[in-house]
Design a protein around this motif. Structure first.
Motif, PDB file in Angstrom:
ATOM      1  N   ASP A  23       0.815  -1.218   0.000  1.00  0.00           N
ATOM      2  CA  ASP A  23       0.000   0.000   0.000  1.00  0.00           C
ATOM      3  C   ASP A  23       0.852   1.275   0.000  1.00  0.00           C
ATOM      4  OD1 ASP A  23       0.961  -0.563   2.510  1.00  0.00           O
ATOM      5  OD2 ASP A  23      -0.804   0.204   3.579  1.00  0.00           O
ATOM      6  N   GLY A  24       2.193   1.144  -0.004  1.00  0.00           N
ATOM      7  CA  GLY A  24       3.055   2.312  -0.061  1.00  0.00           C
ATOM      8  C   GLY A  24       4.096   2.312   1.050  1.00  0.00           C
ATOM      9  N   THR A  25       4.741   3.437   1.228  1.00  0.00           N
ATOM     10  CA  THR A  25       5.800   3.587   2.223  1.00  0.00           C
ATOM     11  C   THR A  25       5.495   4.759   3.140  1.00  0.00           C
ATOM     12  OG1 THR A  25       7.469   2.705   0.702  1.00  0.00           O
ATOM     13  CG2 THR A  25       8.272   4.007   2.564  1.00  0.00           C
ATOM     14  N   GLU A  26       5.522   4.488   4.440  1.00  0.00           N
ATOM     15  CA  GLU A  26       5.274   5.552   5.409  1.00  0.00           C
ATOM     16  C   GLU A  26       6.617   6.068   5.937  1.00  0.00           C
ATOM     17  OE1 GLU A  26       2.581   6.491   9.414  1.00  0.00           O
ATOM     18  OE2 GLU A  26       2.870   4.419   8.749  1.00  0.00           O
ATOM     19  N   ILE A  27       6.764   7.388   5.916  1.00  0.00           N
ATOM     20  CA  ILE A  27       8.009   7.989   6.396  1.00  0.00           C
ATOM     21  C   ILE A  27       7.714   9.060   7.433  1.00  0.00           C
ATOM     22  CG2 ILE A  27       9.146   7.599   4.173  1.00  0.00           C
ATOM     23  CD1 ILE A  27       8.964  10.653   3.713  1.00  0.00           C
TER      24      ILE A  27
ATOM     25  N   VAL B  37       4.655   4.576  -3.094  1.00  0.00           N
ATOM     26  CA  VAL B  37       5.733   3.780  -3.702  1.00  0.00           C
ATOM     27  C   VAL B  37       6.188   2.733  -2.697  1.00  0.00           C
ATOM     28  CG1 VAL B  37       6.572   5.611  -5.217  1.00  0.00           C
ATOM     29  CG2 VAL B  37       7.498   5.419  -2.903  1.00  0.00           C
ATOM     30  N   GLN B  38       6.754   1.650  -3.224  1.00  0.00           N
ATOM     31  CA  GLN B  38       7.382   0.653  -2.372  1.00  0.00           C
ATOM     32  C   GLN B  38       8.896   0.851  -2.423  1.00  0.00           C
ATOM     33  OE1 GLN B  38       4.863  -2.875  -4.024  1.00  0.00           O
ATOM     34  NE2 GLN B  38       5.703  -3.561  -2.058  1.00  0.00           N
ATOM     35  N   THR B  39       9.566   0.484  -1.355  1.00  0.00           N
ATOM     36  CA  THR B  39      11.024   0.608  -1.332  1.00  0.00           C
ATOM     37  C   THR B  39      11.639  -0.516  -0.524  1.00  0.00           C
ATOM     38  OG1 THR B  39      12.869   2.057  -0.754  1.00  0.00           O
ATOM     39  CG2 THR B  39      10.969   2.120   0.706  1.00  0.00           C
TER      40      THR B  39
ATOM     41  N   ARG C 186      10.733  11.491  -3.627  1.00  0.00           N
ATOM     42  CA  ARG C 186      11.485  10.295  -3.957  1.00  0.00           C
ATOM     43  C   ARG C 186      12.413   9.958  -2.798  1.00  0.00           C
ATOM     44  NH1 ARG C 186       8.071  10.625  -7.040  1.00  0.00           N
ATOM     45  NH2 ARG C 186       8.095  10.597  -9.329  1.00  0.00           N
ATOM     46  N   LEU C 187      12.709   8.676  -2.609  1.00  0.00           N
ATOM     47  CA  LEU C 187      13.583   8.246  -1.533  1.00  0.00           C
ATOM     48  C   LEU C 187      14.866   7.650  -2.110  1.00  0.00           C
ATOM     49  CD1 LEU C 187      10.957   6.407   0.734  1.00  0.00           C
ATOM     50  CD2 LEU C 187      11.901   8.706   1.068  1.00  0.00           C
TER      51      LEU C 187
END
Length: 355
Positions: free
Chosen positions: A255-259, A270-272, A350-351
């Motif tokens: 479901d994505g990336t939490e920062i 996005v996935q990372t 972007r990461l």
């Protein structure tokens, strides 16, 4: 040799050493026919060495080099189907412009009359029809560089090499000449390898950019790919202006990336594979500034403001560090010392790894 191979360039694990110094580390490189590919990077990264290896002006310490499907690793520059445009123009001052352009053809034993006729065609191609009887000293820097391009193109090379061709020109002239080089390359469907340290120049002319660092490829792709999807802090900082802000990756899944960015938690679409600390890439024009309110999670103070006619540029400092911001809204500039809330679109974030 197939038509597809003609004009292609391939490096297979090419190494170049100068004594104990390694200028290239096992470089694998493929350039397809008809593409303009730019080798981009800081001084000493290996880009000019790569160009000189293609030209045959340097020999590989190890590995193989192919041009048009032919192994040219041990073939001298004279027998390679390449032409080179140098930074210094390298025009003969005592020859006319037409004689300069025709020089390589006469060396290849083409009759002088025929060579001059072909030279005149080359000059017309670069927008210098009627300049053939002049001496190089009677031309501007931009015109001299176009003569150098015409001289290279009339030889009908499989690969056109350009080594920092615009570095001696002023900014406005650089833009004009690079547009002409790109137009000629596309019209003739030439394979071209272009070396520069100027990222804007590379973005403007290239089908593909190969960014080099420490004698190897750091990342390659289209200008859009490199700008929108950098794989490292180095690429993010080198390709276009960017802000690199430290953040913590809380979780990443389908479901994505939490920062955690400053006092704000954001869910990115996005996935990372990155874990723990990372850097968030914020492009200056993706940041929105507005008068600070209690609801803002990210707050800073404007420490610098500059009016550039079509945009405002700001420096904003806060707990996250320093941000460079470009705003298209110039009607009511934000004043130095003003407290601002900082907004951004999560789609633009972007990461990249910390290193």
């Amino acid at each position: 040799m197939s038509q597809f191979e003609k004009g292609s360039v391939h490096f297979d694990a090419v190494v170049k050493k100068y004594g104990a110094v390694t200028a290239l580390k096992q470089l694998d490189l493929s350039i397809e026919p008809g593409q303009l590919v730019t080798l981009l990077g800081p001084s000493g990264c290996g880009k000019t060495t790569t160009l000189r290896l293609i030209a045959g002006l340097e020999g590989a310490t190890d590995g193989k080099i192919f041009i048009g499907g032919e192994d040219v690793t041990h073939l001298s520059a004279t027998y390679r189907k390449v032409s080179m445009v140098f930074q210094s123009y390298a025009l003969f001052p005592h020859m006319t412009v037409a004689e300069n352009v025709a020089y390589g053809l006469t060396v290849k034993s083409m009759p002088k009359k025929q060579a001059i006729e072909k030279a005149e065609q080359g000059l017309e191609m670069v927008g210098l029809a009627g300049f053939g009887e002049r001496l190089p000293s009677e031309l501007s820097g931009g015109q001299q560089q176009r003569v150098a391009v015409a001289r290279a193109v009339v030889l009908e090379p499989e690969v056109l090499l350009l080594d920092e061709p615009l570095s001696n020109l002023d900014a406005k002239l650089r833009r004009h000449v690079r547009e002409q080089i790109r137009k000629i390359q596309q019209e003739l469907q030439l394979t071209a390898v272009y070396v520069t340290h100027d990222q804007e120049e590379a973005m403007a002319v290239s089908d593909r950019i190969i960014v080099m660092k420490n004698a190897e490829i750091a990342q390659e792709g289209t200008p859009h790919d490199l700008y929108e999807s950098p794989n490292s802090a180095f690429i993010a900082d080198f390709i276009g202006d960017s802000n690199l802000v430290e953040c913590d990756i809380l979780k990443s899944g389908s479901d994505g990336t939490e920062i955690q960015l400053g006092a704000q938690q954001l869910m990115l679409p996005v996935q990372t594979d990155l874990k723990g600390q990372a850097k968030a890439v914020l492009r200056p024009h993706h940041i929105n500034l507005h008068p600070a309110t209690e609801k803002d999670a990210l707050i800073g103070e404007v420490t610098y403001a500059a009016y550039l006619g079509n945009e405002m540029q700001y420096t904003v400092e806060g707990a996250f560090g320093e941000l460079f911001v470009i705003a298209q809204s110039i009607g009511q500039p934000i004043k130095v010392g003003q407290s601002v809330g900082i907004g951004m679109s999560i789609d633009d974030l972007r990461l990249v790894p910390m290193d």
